[in-house]
Design an enzyme around this catalytic site. Structure first.
Site, short mmCIF file in Angstrom:
data_model
loop_
_atom_site.label_atom_id
_atom_site.label_comp_id
_atom_site.label_asym_id
_atom_site.label_seq_id
_atom_site.Cartn_x
_atom_site.Cartn_y
_atom_site.Cartn_z
N GLU A 90 0.85 -1.17 0.00
CA GLU A 90 0.00 0.00 0.00
C GLU A 90 0.89 1.24 0.00
O GLU A 90 1.97 1.22 0.58
CB GLU A 90 -0.84 -0.04 1.28
N HIS B 22 -4.42 6.95 -0.70
CA HIS B 22 -3.72 5.69 -0.45
C HIS B 22 -4.35 4.59 -1.27
O HIS B 22 -5.44 4.75 -1.81
CB HIS B 22 -3.64 5.36 1.04
N HIS C 77 -5.48 0.51 -2.03
CA HIS C 77 -5.97 -0.74 -1.46
C HIS C 77 -5.62 -1.86 -2.44
O HIS C 77 -6.35 -2.08 -3.40
CB HIS C 77 -7.48 -0.69 -1.25
N ASP D 184 -9.22 3.69 8.22
CA ASP D 184 -9.20 4.87 7.34
C ASP D 184 -10.06 5.99 7.92
O ASP D 184 -9.64 7.14 7.97
CB ASP D 184 -9.72 4.51 5.95
ZN LIG Z 1 -7.40 2.09 3.54
#
Ligand SMILES: [Zn+2]
Length: 129
Positions: free
Chosen positions: A31, A77, A79, A90
């Site tokens: 990630e 970000h 996934h 999150d």
């Molecule tokens: Zn996340």
């Protein structure tokens, strides 16, 4: 905690979105986490957070070390699982980094992203050139 401000975001630059998709691809299967900065109401800068991001927990720790920045628009970000919705983790860290948060899901094509508000609600983010 990020305080609500008068900052109004009109959209994200196409080149900035393209960069985020590229970083997500190159980071896979890990990630990545980045901060988004705005200029004149448009998100046009990506600040990658240092370190190796392997999961949600390490992402949150990095946000805790973040300096105060008045042009911070939010975060982005990826996934790697492909699920484009905020996790509980999150939603906990979104309010610390701004109002708008992009999640980019595998396989990171031009349509594999969504924007959410700090509350985790879907938000229609315009893409502008
Ligand atoms: Zn996340």
């Amino acid at each position: 905690m990020f305080k609500d401000s008068a900052m109004k975001i009109h959209g994200i630059r196409q080149k900035t979105l393209s960069l985020l998709l590229q970083i997500a691809k190159e980071s896979h299967p890990n990630e990545f986490v980045a901060l988004l900065r705005e200029r004149d109401g448009f998100i046009d800068e990506v600040n990658l957070l240092p370190g190796t991001i392997a999961g949600e927990e390490s992402a949150r720790m990095l946000f805790d070390m973040m300096p105060l920045d008045t042009h911070l628009a939010g975060s982005a970000h990826s996934h790697p699982s492909g699920a484009i919705r905020p996790s509980n983790a999150d939603v906990n860290f979104f309010p610390r980094t701004g109002k708008y948060h992009l999640i980019i899901g595998f396989p990171y094509s031009g349509s594999d992203w969504k924007c959410f508000t700090a509350d985790g609600d879907p938000y229609v983010m315009q893409v502008v050139t």
